[in-house]
Design a protein around this motif. Structure first.
Motif, PDB file in Angstrom:
ATOM      1  N   MET A  27       0.855  -1.175   0.000  1.00 20.97           N
ATOM      2  CA  MET A  27       0.000   0.000   0.000  1.00 20.97           C
ATOM      3  C   MET A  27       0.898   1.235   0.000  1.00 20.97           C
ATOM      4  O   MET A  27       1.880   1.280   0.731  1.00 20.97           O
ATOM      5  N   THR A  28       0.537   2.202  -0.774  1.00 14.89           N
ATOM      6  CA  THR A  28       1.307   3.446  -0.823  1.00 14.89           C
ATOM      7  C   THR A  28       0.935   4.318   0.375  1.00 14.89           C
ATOM      8  O   THR A  28      -0.137   4.138   0.982  1.00 14.89           O
ATOM      9  N   PRO A  29       1.776   5.282   0.717  1.00 12.46           N
ATOM     10  CA  PRO A  29       1.424   6.185   1.816  1.00 12.46           C
ATOM     11  C   PRO A  29       0.105   6.925   1.584  1.00 12.46           C
ATOM     12  O   PRO A  29      -0.689   7.073   2.511  1.00 12.46           O
ATOM     13  N   ASP A  30      -0.139   7.362   0.338  1.00  9.97           N
ATOM     14  CA  ASP A  30      -1.404   8.042   0.045  1.00  9.97           C
ATOM     15  C   ASP A  30      -2.592   7.110   0.238  1.00  9.97           C
ATOM     16  O   ASP A  30      -3.625   7.508   0.783  1.00  9.97           O
ATOM     17  N   ALA A  31      -2.452   5.878  -0.218  1.00 10.84           N
ATOM     18  CA  ALA A  31      -3.533   4.901  -0.050  1.00 10.84           C
ATOM     19  C   ALA A  31      -3.764   4.602   1.424  1.00 10.84           C
ATOM     20  O   ALA A  31      -4.907   4.425   1.858  1.00 10.84           O
ATOM     21  N   ALA A  32      -2.693   4.559   2.211  1.00  6.78           N
ATOM     22  CA  ALA A  32      -2.835   4.308   3.650  1.00  6.78           C
ATOM     23  C   ALA A  32      -3.586   5.446   4.333  1.00  6.78           C
ATOM     24  O   ALA A  32      -4.428   5.210   5.205  1.00  6.78           O
ATOM     25  N   LEU A  33      -3.302   6.678   3.931  1.00  8.61           N
ATOM     26  CA  LEU A  33      -4.026   7.825   4.500  1.00  8.61           C
ATOM     27  C   LEU A  33      -5.495   7.810   4.079  1.00  8.61           C
ATOM     28  O   LEU A  33      -6.380   8.113   4.888  1.00  8.61           O
ATOM     29  N   ASP A  34      -5.758   7.458   2.828  1.00 10.61           N
ATOM     30  CA  ASP A  34      -7.142   7.328   2.359  1.00 10.61           C
ATOM     31  C   ASP A  34      -7.876   6.254   3.145  1.00 10.61           C
ATOM     32  O   ASP A  34      -9.027   6.430   3.538  1.00 10.61           O
ATOM     33  N   ASN A  35      -7.209   5.126   3.364  1.00  9.11           N
ATOM     34  CA  ASN A  35      -7.804   4.028   4.110  1.00  9.11           C
ATOM     35  C   ASN A  35      -8.108   4.451   5.552  1.00  9.11           C
ATOM     36  O   ASN A  35      -9.168   4.124   6.091  1.00  9.11           O
ATOM     37  N   LEU A  36      -7.185   5.179   6.165  1.00 15.82           N
ATOM     38  CA  LEU A  36      -7.403   5.682   7.520  1.00 15.82           C
ATOM     39  C   LEU A  36      -8.646   6.570   7.560  1.00 15.82           C
ATOM     40  O   LEU A  36      -9.516   6.392   8.421  1.00 15.82           O
ATOM     41  N   ALA A  37      -8.750   7.501   6.619  1.00  9.01           N
ATOM     42  CA  ALA A  37      -9.906   8.400   6.583  1.00  9.01           C
ATOM     43  C   ALA A  37     -11.203   7.620   6.354  1.00  9.01           C
ATOM     44  O   ALA A  37     -12.221   7.881   6.996  1.00  9.01           O
ATOM     45  N   PHE A  38     -11.158   6.645   5.460  1.00 12.40           N
ATOM     46  CA  PHE A  38     -12.339   5.842   5.159  1.00 12.40           C
ATOM     47  C   PHE A  38     -12.799   5.061   6.399  1.00 12.40           C
ATOM     48  O   PHE A  38     -13.985   5.061   6.740  1.00 12.40           O
ATOM     49  N   LEU A  39     -11.869   4.407   7.075  1.00 14.46           N
ATOM     50  CA  LEU A  39     -12.236   3.599   8.244  1.00 14.46           C
ATOM     51  C   LEU A  39     -12.737   4.453   9.401  1.00 14.46           C
ATOM     52  O   LEU A  39     -13.669   4.065  10.109  1.00 14.46           O
ATOM     53  N   VAL A  40     -12.156   5.624   9.577  1.00 13.56           N
ATOM     54  CA  VAL A  40     -12.647   6.537  10.615  1.00 13.56           C
ATOM     55  C   VAL A  40     -14.061   6.991  10.264  1.00 13.56           C
ATOM     56  O   VAL A  40     -14.953   7.013  11.119  1.00 13.56           O
ATOM     57  N   GLY A  41     -14.286   7.317   9.006  1.00 17.69           N
ATOM     58  CA  GLY A  41     -15.620   7.725   8.568  1.00 17.69           C
ATOM     59  C   GLY A  41     -16.658   6.637   8.777  1.00 17.69           C
ATOM     60  O   GLY A  41     -17.780   6.906   9.210  1.00 17.69           O
ATOM     61  N   LEU A  42     -16.299   5.398   8.477  1.00 16.47           N
ATOM     62  CA  LEU A  42     -17.231   4.291   8.712  1.00 16.47           C
ATOM     63  C   LEU A  42     -17.591   4.179  10.179  1.00 16.47           C
ATOM     64  O   LEU A  42     -18.748   3.935  10.531  1.00 16.47           O
ATOM     65  N   ARG A  43     -16.609   4.337  11.046  1.00 19.63           N
ATOM     66  CA  ARG A  43     -16.885   4.244  12.481  1.00 19.63           C
ATOM     67  C   ARG A  43     -17.756   5.406  12.958  1.00 19.63           C
ATOM     68  O   ARG A  43     -18.604   5.236  13.824  1.00 19.63           O
ATOM     69  N   LEU A  44     -17.539   6.573  12.386  1.00 22.21           N
ATOM     70  CA  LEU A  44     -18.312   7.748  12.801  1.00 22.21           C
ATOM     71  C   LEU A  44     -19.775   7.651  12.383  1.00 22.21           C
ATOM     72  O   LEU A  44     -20.638   8.243  13.025  1.00 22.21           O
ATOM     73  N   MET A  45     -20.066   6.919  11.330  1.00 19.02           N
ATOM     74  CA  MET A  45     -21.450   6.864  10.858  1.00 19.02           C
ATOM     75  C   MET A  45     -22.345   6.013  11.763  1.00 19.02           C
ATOM     76  O   MET A  45     -23.558   6.122  11.695  1.00 19.02           O
ATOM     77  N   GLY A  46     -21.789   5.167  12.601  1.00 19.16           N
ATOM     78  CA  GLY A  46     -22.594   4.378  13.529  1.00 19.16           C
ATOM     79  C   GLY A  46     -22.967   3.016  12.974  1.00 19.16           C
ATOM     80  O   GLY A  46     -23.011   2.806  11.764  1.00 19.16           O
ATOM     81  N   VAL A  47     -23.250   2.095  13.874  1.00 20.23           N
ATOM     82  CA  VAL A  47     -23.497   0.707  13.476  1.00 20.23           C
ATOM     83  C   VAL A  47     -24.783   0.542  12.681  1.00 20.23           C
ATOM     84  O   VAL A  47     -24.841  -0.254  11.745  1.00 20.23           O
ATOM     85  N   ASP A  48     -25.823   1.265  13.032  1.00 22.72           N
ATOM     86  CA  ASP A  48     -27.090   1.127  12.311  1.00 22.72           C
ATOM     87  C   ASP A  48     -26.968   1.643  10.879  1.00 22.72           C
ATOM     88  O   ASP A  48     -27.448   1.016   9.932  1.00 22.72           O
ATOM     89  N   ALA A  49     -26.312   2.778  10.720  1.00 23.10           N
ATOM     90  CA  ALA A  49     -26.122   3.331   9.376  1.00 23.10           C
ATOM     91  C   ALA A  49     -25.212   2.427   8.542  1.00 23.10           C
ATOM     92  O   ALA A  49     -25.442   2.247   7.342  1.00 23.10           O
ATOM     93  N   ARG A  50     -24.197   1.828   9.165  1.00 21.25           N
ATOM     94  CA  ARG A  50     -23.328   0.897   8.424  1.00 21.25           C
ATOM     95  C   ARG A  50     -24.102  -0.326   7.963  1.00 21.25           C
ATOM     96  O   ARG A  50     -23.916  -0.812   6.852  1.00 21.25           O
ATOM     97  N   ARG A  51     -24.991  -0.830   8.808  1.00 27.01           N
ATOM     98  CA  ARG A  51     -25.806  -1.985   8.423  1.00 27.01           C
ATOM     99  C   ARG A  51     -26.712  -1.637   7.248  1.00 27.01           C
ATOM    100  O   ARG A  51     -26.843  -2.391   6.293  1.00 27.01           O
ATOM    101  N   ARG A  52     -27.330  -0.459   7.292  1.00 31.48           N
ATOM    102  CA  ARG A  52     -28.194  -0.039   6.191  1.00 31.48           C
ATOM    103  C   ARG A  52     -27.385   0.192   4.910  1.00 31.48           C
ATOM    104  O   ARG A  52     -27.862  -0.096   3.810  1.00 31.48           O
TER     105      ARG A  52
END
Length: 132
Positions: free
Chosen positions: A1-26
């Motif tokens: 994984m490139t450094p840019d891809a790692a930063l994108d992945n970090l942002a994506f995973l944080v965003g998924l966690r912030l949306m909440g479990v119910d919204a992730r399920r939907r």
């Protein structure tokens, strides 16, 4: 994984966690229902199981089987858990180091993101989106 891809992945995973479990399920349900998705996933019954869980969590359906009760208990536990735990942040540090960041750089990046997320979520009440 490139450094840019790692930063994108970090942002994506944080965003998924912030949306909440119910919204992730939907979100998973919407993606499973998308016509371009491979139909093997639909054959496994994943969408039906998630729809059933959603109905149980909303009170539209009572748990009927042991698996229903286990799924419901797991979902309620996930709802009650904090969105970010030490294991989440440790995994992000390891991913960043694997992408070429030094341990110090990875620790600083995670500390910065964690500080911003904690500051943003500390004063804000945790709401899960209600369905009508």
């Amino acid at each position: 994984m490139t450094p840019d891809a790692a930063l994108d992945n970090l942002a994506f995973l944080v965003g998924l966690r912030l949306m909440g479990v119910d919204a992730r399920r939907r979100l998973r349900l919407a993606l499973l229902r998308h016509p371009d998705l491979d139909t093997r996933n639909r054959a496994d019954g994943i969408a039906e199981r998630l729809e059933g869980l959603d109905a149980m969590l909303d009170g539209r359906r009572e748990p009927e089987t042991l698996q229903d009760r286990l799924d419901l208990a797991r979902a309620e536990h996930e709802r009650a858990a904090a969105p970010f735990d030490p294991a989440f942040w440790l995994a992000r540090s390891v991913e960043l180091m694997g992408a070429g960041f030094t341990a110090q750089q990875a620790a600083l990046l995670v500390q910065e993101v964690r500080g911003r997320v904690d500051a943003d979520t500390a004063g804000a009440p945790q709401f899960e989106e209600e369905t009508a």
